[in-house]
Scaffold this motif. Structure first.
Motif, mmCIF file in Angstrom:
data_model
loop_
_atom_site.group_PDB
_atom_site.id
_atom_site.type_symbol
_atom_site.label_atom_id
_atom_site.label_comp_id
_atom_site.label_asym_id
_atom_site.label_seq_id
_atom_site.Cartn_x
_atom_site.Cartn_y
_atom_site.Cartn_z
ATOM 1 N N TYR A 65 -4.017 10.495 -1.880
ATOM 2 C CA TYR A 65 -4.372 9.213 -2.627
ATOM 3 C C TYR A 65 -3.960 8.395 -1.599
ATOM 4 C CZ TYR A 65 -0.407 8.992 -5.660
ATOM 5 O OH TYR A 65 1.213 9.432 -6.178
ATOM 6 N N ILE A 66 -4.887 6.853 -1.832
ATOM 7 C CA ILE A 66 -3.679 5.433 -1.861
ATOM 8 C C ILE A 66 -3.691 4.473 -2.685
ATOM 9 C CG2 ILE A 66 -4.125 3.611 0.178
ATOM 10 C CD1 ILE A 66 -5.549 5.210 1.670
ATOM 11 N N MET A 67 -2.081 4.621 -2.857
ATOM 12 C CA MET A 67 -2.525 3.012 -4.292
ATOM 13 C C MET A 67 -2.255 1.963 -3.260
ATOM 14 S SD MET A 67 0.462 3.473 -7.464
ATOM 15 C CE MET A 67 2.069 2.639 -6.230
ATOM 16 N N MET A 68 -3.003 0.457 -3.912
ATOM 17 C CA MET A 68 -3.329 -0.795 -3.410
ATOM 18 C C MET A 68 -2.551 -1.653 -4.309
ATOM 19 S SD MET A 68 -6.859 -0.592 -1.135
ATOM 20 C CE MET A 68 -6.537 -2.182 -0.593
ATOM 21 N N ILE A 69 -1.366 -2.246 -4.299
ATOM 22 C CA ILE A 69 -0.658 -2.915 -5.553
ATOM 23 C C ILE A 69 -0.836 -4.241 -5.322
ATOM 24 C CG2 ILE A 69 1.563 -3.635 -6.120
ATOM 25 C CD1 ILE A 69 1.800 -0.247 -4.359
ATOM 26 N N SER B 37 13.204 -0.083 -10.484
ATOM 27 C CA SER B 37 13.093 -0.457 -9.089
ATOM 28 C C SER B 37 13.845 0.234 -7.633
ATOM 29 C CB SER B 37 12.799 -1.530 -8.012
ATOM 30 O OG SER B 37 13.833 -2.315 -8.050
ATOM 31 N N GLU B 38 15.056 0.277 -8.731
ATOM 32 C CA GLU B 38 16.077 1.179 -7.805
ATOM 33 C C GLU B 38 16.393 2.730 -7.281
ATOM 34 O OE1 GLU B 38 18.260 0.285 -5.895
ATOM 35 O OE2 GLU B 38 17.676 -1.938 -6.213
ATOM 36 N N VAL C 13 0.698 -1.282 0.044
ATOM 37 C CA VAL C 13 0.051 0.298 0.139
ATOM 38 C C VAL C 13 1.200 1.497 0.041
ATOM 39 C CG1 VAL C 13 -1.739 1.073 0.995
ATOM 40 C CG2 VAL C 13 -1.648 -1.518 0.892
ATOM 41 N N TRP C 14 0.233 2.172 -1.001
ATOM 42 C CA TRP C 14 1.272 3.455 -0.939
ATOM 43 C C TRP C 14 0.318 4.462 -0.506
ATOM 44 C CZ3 TRP C 14 6.203 5.178 -1.945
ATOM 45 C CH2 TRP C 14 7.083 5.963 -2.081
ATOM 46 N N GLY D 74 5.915 -0.818 -5.662
ATOM 47 C CA GLY D 74 5.251 -0.918 -6.303
ATOM 48 C C GLY D 74 5.656 -2.270 -6.715
ATOM 49 N N ILE D 75 7.329 -2.378 -8.251
ATOM 50 C CA ILE D 75 7.934 -2.859 -8.892
ATOM 51 C C ILE D 75 8.746 -3.361 -7.255
ATOM 52 C CG2 ILE D 75 9.363 -2.963 -9.857
ATOM 53 C CD1 ILE D 75 9.091 -0.363 -11.744
#
Length: 155
Positions: free
Chosen positions: A47-51, A86-87, A35-36, A145-146
């Motif tokens: 906002y909330i981003m669910m992965i 992702s880095e 969750v971001w 997310g990645i």
């Protein structure tokens, strides 16, 4: 975004994936992996981003049907490319390119790709982009997310 009548975030995630990419996934197969939370300073919005992680019958050969009002570009990437993206630090690999499906604007009435979006002056094409350019276009939430997806690959 969870629409009225959707009772589970997984159902919204499956619908969004279908609407934005044309890829199908069974909402019951989705696993929450992160969750971001973030805010947009210019609009004072949170906002909330669910992965989620799930399995789609889509493959590299499966056509992506991108929604131009929501998705600028998409790519099937390997785990190795995902690790680089992702880095936080930009990669030093200018010679590495990734095939990306992206929209291009119409130029002088001629579409630069065969795929046309009805009622829209944009066309979808595949082109090769340098990995460092893709990395630069990702927000912190994308990289998070990645990383969450990569963490599930170790199990």
């Amino acid at each position: 975004q969870i629409d009225p009548g959707e009772h589970a975030p997984e159902a919204a995630a499956a619908r969004e994936l279908r609407e934005e990419t044309g890829q199908l996934v069974d909402s019951k197969s989705l696993q929450l992996i992160g969750v971001w939370q973030a805010h947009v300073a210019t609009s004072l919005r949170q906002y909330i981003m669910m992965i989620y992680k799930g399995t789609s019958p889509g493959t590299k050969e499966t056509a992506l049907h991108l929604e131009p009002s929501e998705v600028r570009s998409a790519a099937w990437i390997s785990t190795d490319v995902a690790r680089i993206l992702s880095e936080s630090k930009s990669p030093d690999c200018a010679k590495v390119h990734v095939p990306v499906h992206t929209f291009v604007e119409e130029k002088r009435g001629v579409f630069t790709a065969e795929t046309r979006q009805k009622g829209n002056k944009r066309a979808l094409r595949e082109r090769s982009l340098p990995l460092h350019e893709i990395h630069r276009s990702l927000a912190d939430g994308h990289r998070f997310g990645i990383r969450m997806w990569l963490a599930t690959k170790k199990n």
